[in-house]
Write an enzyme that holds these catalytic residues in place. Structure first.
Site, short mmCIF file in Angstrom:
data_model
loop_
_atom_site.label_atom_id
_atom_site.label_comp_id
_atom_site.label_asym_id
_atom_site.label_seq_id
_atom_site.Cartn_x
_atom_site.Cartn_y
_atom_site.Cartn_z
N ASP A 50 -20.52 25.77 -28.05
CA ASP A 50 -20.83 25.66 -26.61
C ASP A 50 -21.34 27.06 -26.41
O ASP A 50 -20.61 28.02 -26.59
CB ASP A 50 -19.66 25.12 -25.76
CG ASP A 50 -19.67 23.46 -26.08
OD1 ASP A 50 -20.68 22.91 -26.54
OD2 ASP A 50 -18.54 22.96 -25.91
N TYR A 78 -9.60 27.11 -34.01
CA TYR A 78 -9.89 27.49 -32.81
C TYR A 78 -8.88 28.06 -32.07
O TYR A 78 -7.60 27.65 -32.31
CB TYR A 78 -10.35 26.36 -31.88
CG TYR A 78 -11.80 25.77 -32.40
CD1 TYR A 78 -13.05 26.28 -31.96
CD2 TYR A 78 -11.64 24.68 -32.99
CE1 TYR A 78 -14.20 25.59 -32.40
CE2 TYR A 78 -12.69 23.98 -33.62
CZ TYR A 78 -14.13 24.37 -33.31
OH TYR A 78 -15.14 23.84 -33.53
N ASP A 92 -15.17 22.14 -19.28
CA ASP A 92 -15.00 23.82 -19.42
C ASP A 92 -15.39 24.28 -18.39
O ASP A 92 -15.64 23.73 -17.19
CB ASP A 92 -15.93 24.05 -20.72
CG ASP A 92 -17.29 23.66 -20.48
OD1 ASP A 92 -17.94 23.53 -19.44
OD2 ASP A 92 -18.19 23.44 -21.45
N ARG A 183 -12.70 20.65 -26.17
CA ARG A 183 -12.85 20.07 -24.35
C ARG A 183 -12.16 19.17 -24.29
O ARG A 183 -11.41 19.08 -23.47
CB ARG A 183 -14.36 20.14 -24.17
CG ARG A 183 -15.02 21.50 -24.03
CD ARG A 183 -16.40 21.40 -23.41
NE ARG A 183 -17.26 20.76 -24.49
CZ ARG A 183 -18.12 19.92 -24.18
NH1 ARG A 183 -18.24 19.48 -23.14
NH2 ARG A 183 -18.76 19.29 -25.23
#
Length: 319
Positions: A50, A78, A92, A183
């Site tokens: 993203d 991540y 987000d 997310r």
């Protein structure tokens, strides 16, 4: 009459650029920028990050694009900062705030919530995603105010590690299977804690076996002299280092590149202990130095030492 600048001739590059993608760039924007800076003919990325996210984005050039799917299918790791108590339309920082709630959770409650999300779980893909419905990405429907039913998908959270908690910010490290939306994971953790949440930061630190070590930024690429940019690419087989190797003689390599299945059990070729996918090299003559080897492609190694060609390197065929 105004003169027109000559069209720039693109260069056929083969290799992998490990890019540390910056905030504000889509994966495709970063690819286009790097491709222009390297003046490359053919390029592709290995899965989207993203725009608000940063971190490892392997960019494949030339022959390396044939193996991009392996990284699309690979596990990812991540590090993320979750803002508890605030829910947004996108999950987000890029979305509009939907709801704010008081955050009053303990470390024990966090540990209990995280335990629910380790191992195989189901996730409903977000509306703000590139998944397509009737040829249109879901985010286009979302921007038009349309919400579609989405089927939950099975993903696996291999590891979910607590790093820090300074209310309302919770920092985690997540190792997961392909197709996992961090997310959505952040939102689901917020829901489990009863306060809602969205991602404040997201950084991808590993794709398959590739890590931030050796990554370059766009700023570093820009600052590098044009003639020195191509050497920043890792070789094509850096994408394949997790696969066992098979090394062929020149005669066997020729047959392999013609697409022939080879029975290697009686050829004196050293073979991996188990069947499966392998990377295949040519070792010219009696040279022992591994730096002289040439990647031919990938293959499936079957029982009885049968080697079936899979994806072949075009430049090897021309050699």
């Amino acid at each position: 009459m105004a003169s027109t600048a000559p069209k720039r001739i693109r260069v056929p590059l083969n290799g992998v650029l490990l890019l540390d993608k910056p905030v504000g760039f889509s994966s495709n924007d970063a690819l286009i920028k790097a491709k222009r800076l390297l003046n490359a003919q053919k390029a592709g990325h290995t899965g989207t990050l993203d725009p608000f996210a940063t971190g490892v984005l392997p960019l494949c050039f030339g022959e390396a694009t044939k193996f991009a799917q392996d990284l699309l299918d690979a596990d990812k790791t991540y590090e993320t900062l979750i803002h508890l108590g605030v829910s947004t339309t996108t999950g987000d920082t890029e979305g509009e705030v939907l709801e704010r709630k008081e955050v009053n959770v303990s470390r024990e409650q966090i540990d209990q919530a995280l335990a629910q999300f380790r191992g195989p779980i189901k996730q409903v893909p977000p509306m703000y995603s590139a998944l397509k419905r009737d040829g249109k990405p879901l985010y286009e429907y979302a921007r038009a105010g349309i919400t579609l039913e989405r089927e939950a998908r099975a993903v696996t959270i291999h590891a979910l590690e607590f790093l820090d908690y300074q209310a309302p910010f919770l920092r985690l490290r997540v190792a997961c299977s392909k197709g996992t939306y961090i997310r959505v994971l952040g939102e689901d953790i917020g829901a489990a804690l009863g306060c809602g949440a969205h991602l404040q930061e997201l950084r991808r630190v590993q794709v398959g076996h590739l890590t931030l070590d050796g990554c370059v930024t766009l700023d570093q690429l820009i600052a590098t002299d044009e003639a020195e940019r191509a050497p920043l690419l890792a070789p094509v087989d850096s994408l394949l280092s997790s696969f066992p190797e098979v090394v062929l003689s020149e005669s066997l390599a020729k047959r392999f590149l013609q697409g022939q299945r080879l029975t290697l059990a009686k050829e004196g070729v050293a073979l991996p202990a188990t069947a499966g996918r392998v990377r295949v090299y040519l070792q010219p003559g009696d040279i022992v130095d591994t730096s002289s080897r040439q990647l031919l492609g990938t293959a499936q190694l079957h029982e009885y030492g049968v080697l079936a060609p899979e994806r072949l390197i075009a430049t090897a065929q021309q050699a």
